[in-house]
Design an enzyme around this catalytic site. Structure first.
Site, PDB file in Angstrom:
ATOM      1  CE  LYS A 171      38.081   8.147  -3.658  1.00 50.01           C
ATOM      2  NZ  LYS A 171      37.635   9.570  -3.688  1.00 50.01           N
ATOM      3  CB  SER A 200      38.134   4.914  -7.152  1.00 53.54           C
ATOM      4  OG  SER A 200      39.127   4.029  -7.605  1.00 53.54           O
ATOM      5  CE1 TYR A 212      41.802   4.843  -4.053  1.00 44.95           C
ATOM      6  CE2 TYR A 212      41.619   6.983  -2.989  1.00 44.95           C
ATOM      7  CZ  TYR A 212      41.447   6.161  -4.100  1.00 44.95           C
ATOM      8  OH  TYR A 212      40.906   6.687  -5.239  1.00 44.95           O
TER       9      TYR A 212
END
Ligand code: WQD
Length: 351
Positions: free
Chosen positions: A155, A126, A151
């Site tokens: 990644k 992302s 989060y």
């Protein structure tokens, strides 16, 4: 036909990627524990492809259960790994759940790659790995900044784990950094099914327009941008899906230049929140009920992609316009509205 295992195949990008893979001649299976997805989305995939898609309802955090899938499918040549929790807000409230789920599942999958010598691995990353970027548009070599949430750290850490793993593995990996995936399949048969109150912009817009939400908020219009609202790079989910097929084909053709390559998947165009709303109002004919609220903590002011590398190396050509992103998202929202009984009650039964 070469078989590809798609983790998170019942999810938003995963389901669209199953379709693209089948349409490009691949055999596919899905593994999805449906903790955040609705297995009945595969009915839409099957209607579009004409193929029955097998889903293994397995938690990838369980290594034995993950191994069992590969024992049963010795002909898997590639893995595309989508399955992960992805709510920025939830990750702030429950960081350990995010680190455990997102990293344990990834590590188990890489153990499967090692044990069963799976040649090709594609990871769903992302643009969040860039944090508040030092330059825009961002290229793949723009230095990552501290992530804005657990989060985002999953990644960044996921990319590092794969990078290090690939140095000593026979397998080749590709990391795809999505910008803001939006929209739905043009048939209107599948699309995004946000769990609970939508945190992302486009589902918030369409749910407000269809009356599921009474109103939505624009999180800040006092940013240093052309109209004061944040800038993002919206990219159609079908363009994102096709990039995954191209990534697998790129590795099968032996065109990869190193063991782990990174590609930005963005349209290359920055759009403000207010511009996105105006684009939606224009295609839908709906005057959106929104207010200007306070900034959302952790929001990046502006980010959009330099996508030259994916275009040059993968032959990726994003084809959907902002208008098509909005029109397909709107069409899907209206379909869910009609099938409310199907989507809401079944979904609640399943979880
Ligand atoms: C976009 C803009 C909000 C909702 C996140 C993740 C990223 C990826 C996509 C998973 C921001 C504004 C939003 C609303 C608003 N996730 N907004 N009102 O934050 O850019 O990216 O989702 O893959 O990794 O970081 O996307 O859609 O949440 O927000 O004003 O009700 O819309 O402030 O400026 P974001 P988003």
């Amino acid at each position: 036909m070469k078989k590809i295992l798609v983790t998170g195949g019942c999810g938003y990008i995963g389901s669209h990627t199953l379709i693209d893979l089948v349409e490009n001649g691949f055999d596919v299976i899905s593994v999805d524990n449906n903790s955040r997805s609705n297995p009945r989305i595969l009915e839409g995939v099957e209607k579009i492809t004409g193929k029955k898609i097998k889903n293994y309802k397995v938690d990838l955090c369980n290594l034995d259960d993950s191994f069992a899938i590969f024992h049963e499918n010795p002909d898997i040549v590639g893995i595309i790994h989508f399955a992960a929790y992805k709510s920025v807000g939830e990750s702030v409230e429950n960081p350990l759940m995010y680190f455990e789920n997102n990293l344990m599942s990834l590590i188990n999958l890489l153990k499967c790659v090692q044990e069963f010598t799976i040649p090709y691995f594609v990871f769903s990353s992302s643009c969040t790995v860039y944090g508040n970027p030092s330059e825009i548009p961002v290229t793949e070599t723009t230095p990552p900044r501290p992530a804005e949430s657990p989060y985002g750290y999953t990644k960044q850490m996921g990319e590092q784990i794969i990078n290090e793993f690939s140095k000593s593995s026979e397998s080749t990996s590709i990391l795809l950094r999505y910008f803001n995936p939006v929209g739905a399949h043009p048939t209107g048969l599948i699309g995004e099914l946000p769990v609970g109150h939508p945190s992302n912009l486009v589902p918030a817009i369409t749910q407000t327009a269809v009356g599921k939400l009474p109103q939505m908020q624009v999180f800040g219009d006092d940013y240093p941008t052309r109209d004061g609202s944040c800038i993002r790079d919206y990219i159609h989910v079908c363009d994102i899906a096709h990039a995954h097929t191209l990534a697998i084909q790129y590795m099968i053709a032996g065109k990869d230049t190193k063991k782990c390559e990174v590609f930005n998947l963005g349209s290359g165009t920055g759009v403000t929140v207010l511009e996105a709303i105006k684009a939606f109002e224009k295609i839908s004919g709906v005057a959106l009920n929104y207010t200007i609220g306070p900034r959302r903590p952790g929001d990046v002011i502006a980010i959009y992609a330099n996508n030259d590398l994916a275009r040059k190396q993968l032959g990726w050509k994003p084809k959907y316009s902002l208008q098509e992103m909005m029109s397909t998202a709107w069409r899907w929202e209206q379909k869910i509205k009609m099938d409310e009984s199907f989507y809401n009650s079944k979904f609640s039964e399943l979880n």
